[in-house]
Design a protein around this motif. Structure first.
Motif, PDB file in Angstrom:
ATOM      1  N   GLY A 132       2.829 -49.188 -16.646  1.00 52.52           N
ATOM      2  CA  GLY A 132       1.718 -48.801 -17.509  1.00 52.52           C
ATOM      3  C   GLY A 132       0.603 -49.826 -17.476  1.00 52.52           C
ATOM      4  N   LEU A 133      -0.564 -49.415 -17.990  1.00 49.73           N
ATOM      5  CA  LEU A 133      -1.709 -50.316 -18.083  1.00 49.73           C
ATOM      6  C   LEU A 133      -1.614 -51.061 -19.410  1.00 49.73           C
ATOM      7  CD1 LEU A 133      -4.507 -47.966 -16.705  1.00 49.73           C
ATOM      8  CD2 LEU A 133      -3.176 -49.687 -15.482  1.00 49.73           C
ATOM      9  N   VAL A 134      -0.875 -52.149 -19.409  1.00 48.51           N
ATOM     10  CA  VAL A 134      -0.577 -52.899 -20.624  1.00 48.51           C
ATOM     11  C   VAL A 134      -1.813 -53.649 -21.108  1.00 48.51           C
ATOM     12  CG1 VAL A 134       0.823 -54.762 -21.585  1.00 48.51           C
ATOM     13  CG2 VAL A 134       1.840 -53.143 -19.980  1.00 48.51           C
ATOM     14  N   ASP A 135      -2.035 -53.636 -22.418  1.00 50.67           N
ATOM     15  CA  ASP A 135      -3.078 -54.460 -23.031  1.00 50.67           C
ATOM     16  C   ASP A 135      -2.491 -55.852 -23.188  1.00 50.67           C
ATOM     17  OD1 ASP A 135      -4.814 -55.832 -24.722  1.00 50.67           O
ATOM     18  OD2 ASP A 135      -5.327 -54.051 -25.890  1.00 50.67           O
ATOM     19  N   ILE A 136      -2.853 -56.780 -22.305  1.00 50.91           N
ATOM     20  CA  ILE A 136      -2.199 -58.080 -22.303  1.00 50.91           C
ATOM     21  C   ILE A 136      -2.542 -58.894 -23.548  1.00 50.91           C
ATOM     22  CG2 ILE A 136      -1.998 -58.182 -19.802  1.00 50.91           C
ATOM     23  CD1 ILE A 136      -4.363 -60.112 -19.767  1.00 50.91           C
ATOM     24  N   VAL A 137      -3.702 -58.648 -24.148  1.00 51.59           N
ATOM     25  CA  VAL A 137      -4.062 -59.376 -25.360  1.00 51.59           C
ATOM     26  C   VAL A 137      -3.211 -58.888 -26.531  1.00 51.59           C
ATOM     27  CG1 VAL A 137      -5.900 -59.893 -27.000  1.00 51.59           C
ATOM     28  CG2 VAL A 137      -6.397 -59.829 -24.546  1.00 51.59           C
ATOM     29  N   ALA A 138      -3.142 -57.572 -26.708  1.00 55.29           N
ATOM     30  CA  ALA A 138      -2.375 -57.005 -27.823  1.00 55.29           C
ATOM     31  C   ALA A 138      -0.882 -57.292 -27.685  1.00 55.29           C
ATOM     32  CB  ALA A 138      -2.618 -55.499 -27.909  1.00 55.29           C
ATOM     33  N   GLU A 139      -0.387 -57.283 -26.441  1.00 57.79           N
ATOM     34  CA  GLU A 139       1.043 -57.493 -26.216  1.00 57.79           C
ATOM     35  C   GLU A 139       1.392 -58.962 -26.005  1.00 57.79           C
ATOM     36  OE1 GLU A 139       3.269 -55.157 -26.520  1.00 57.79           O
ATOM     37  OE2 GLU A 139       1.747 -53.642 -26.923  1.00 57.79           O
ATOM     38  N   ARG A 140       0.396 -59.840 -26.129  1.00 56.95           N
ATOM     39  CA  ARG A 140       0.585 -61.285 -26.071  1.00 56.95           C
ATOM     40  C   ARG A 140       1.138 -61.763 -24.733  1.00 56.95           C
ATOM     41  NH1 ARG A 140       3.424 -64.477 -29.723  1.00 56.95           N
ATOM     42  NH2 ARG A 140       1.722 -65.965 -29.480  1.00 56.95           N
ATOM     43  N   PHE A 141       0.646 -61.164 -23.647  1.00 50.91           N
ATOM     44  CA  PHE A 141       0.938 -61.694 -22.328  1.00 50.91           C
ATOM     45  C   PHE A 141      -0.149 -62.701 -21.962  1.00 50.91           C
ATOM     46  CE2 PHE A 141       3.292 -57.677 -22.046  1.00 50.91           C
ATOM     47  CZ  PHE A 141       4.484 -58.129 -21.502  1.00 50.91           C
ATOM     48  N   ASP A 142       0.226 -63.691 -21.193  1.00 55.00           N
ATOM     49  CA  ASP A 142      -0.757 -64.662 -20.725  1.00 55.00           C
ATOM     50  C   ASP A 142      -1.592 -64.095 -19.584  1.00 55.00           C
ATOM     51  OD1 ASP A 142      -0.021 -67.180 -22.278  1.00 55.00           O
ATOM     52  OD2 ASP A 142       1.911 -66.622 -21.415  1.00 55.00           O
ATOM     53  N   ALA A 143      -1.000 -63.203 -18.814  1.00 59.64           N
ATOM     54  CA  ALA A 143      -1.718 -62.624 -17.680  1.00 59.64           C
ATOM     55  C   ALA A 143      -1.036 -61.334 -17.265  1.00 59.64           C
ATOM     56  CB  ALA A 143      -1.759 -63.598 -16.508  1.00 59.64           C
ATOM     57  N   GLY A 144      -1.746 -60.557 -16.466  1.00 58.67           N
ATOM     58  CA  GLY A 144      -1.194 -59.339 -15.898  1.00 58.67           C
ATOM     59  C   GLY A 144      -1.572 -59.261 -14.433  1.00 58.67           C
TER      60      GLY A 144
END
Length: 297
Positions: A132-144
């Motif tokens: 999926g096209l994850v929202d990295i900010v909302a899901e607290r990922f450092d990067a995608g």
């Protein structure tokens, strides 16, 4: 009083971000009942409901969302600052969370991690595989990781792989009694193996291009998977035509186990990029991984 407030706010932020008391409790190293009691005490002290609880999920209320927007960035700054202290020892340390699809994770991320991590024992990496096209900010990922043409303009993008090509392939057994497609439109008369995308729940439309003409084909077949290796297995078993990254099928093409179709309709396109929010300064652990992943011709 200040210490209690910080502890309670830490508990609230953890639950709001995780969307689950159980997950947040595991992250904080406390019991789920104790964490629930802490959040209830914070709500009682503030006089507002911060979290909406159901049997399946936990999400911030309007008041909770407002509080999260106020204290969340501050906690992130503290976390980044603590991670940055490792630089004073000359040894980058900390956890880096990256989201990517399965192909990128296996062919780009993992080879780089195998090279760099043995030299940096203080760095921890969490790779979350997701189509999926994850929202990295909302899901607290450092990067995608996404293909070059899919990175939002407000993100920093670092090229980490060469250009890619897709390949329409089928086994000799499947093609033995069928006419090979000459144009993308001919695929509608074939059994094709579909990929279901999790973002919208729809099936991936196969994309082709030739001489500036772009064609998207909705194919049909007996099989639908949400993972690429299963699609490859089905194609090798003769269940139909698959549309996959060329590097994943090249070995099978070389051995004659698959036949390439519509090659002139599959031009190169921009490969994988690592993307992340623009910040003035990134932790040293993150910079180490970026340099290890950076593609060099």
């Amino acid at each position: 009083m200040l210490r209690e407030s910080l502890n309670d706010l830490t508990a609230f932020v953890a639950v709001a971000r995780a969307g689950s008391f159980t997950k947040a409790a595991a992250e904080l190293g406390v019991s789920q009942p104790a964490l629930s009691q802490t959040v209830r005490a914070l709500e009682a002290r503030l006089g507002v409901r911060l979290l909406a609880r159901t049997t399946r999920s936990v999400s911030p209320t309007e008041a909770g969302e407002r509080l999260l927007n106020v204290v969340g960035p501050g906690f992130e700054e503290v976390e980044a600052g603590l991670a940055g202290l490792a630089e004073l020892r000359g040894k980058p340390a900390g956890t880096v969370r990256i989201t990517a699809d399965e192909h990128a994770a296996r062919t780009v991320l993992w080879p780089a991690l195998r090279r760099v991590l043995p030299d940096h024992p203080g760095i921890k990496v969490e790779v979350s595989v997701d189509y999926g096209l994850v929202d990295i900010v909302a899901e607290r990922f450092d990067a995608g990781v996404r293909l070059g043409g899919m990175v939002a303009k407000d993100m920093v993008a670092v090229r980490i792989a060469p250009d890619m090509r897709m390949a329409a392939v089928a086994s000799p057994a499947y093609l033995a009694a069928r006419r090979q497609p000459k144009r993308p439109e001919d695929l509608t008369g074939h059994a094709c193996i579909n990929l279901r995308l999790p973002t919208q729940g729809g099936l991936y439309a196969w994309e082709f291009e030739k001489a500036g003409r772009e064609v998207r084909v909705r194919v049909e077949g007996q099989l639908v998977f949400n993972t690429v290796p299963m699609i490859l297995d089905a194609a090798l078993a003769g269940f139909g035509i698959a549309h996959l990254p060329q590097d994943q099928v090249q070995a099978h093409l070389d051995r004659g186990e698959l036949v390439r179709l519509l090659a002139d309709w599959c031009p190169p396109f921009p490969g994988y990029h690592l993307y992340y929010p623009s910040r003035r300064r990134q932790p040293a652990a993150f910079e180490v991984l970026v340099e290890a992943l950076r593609y060099r011709d």
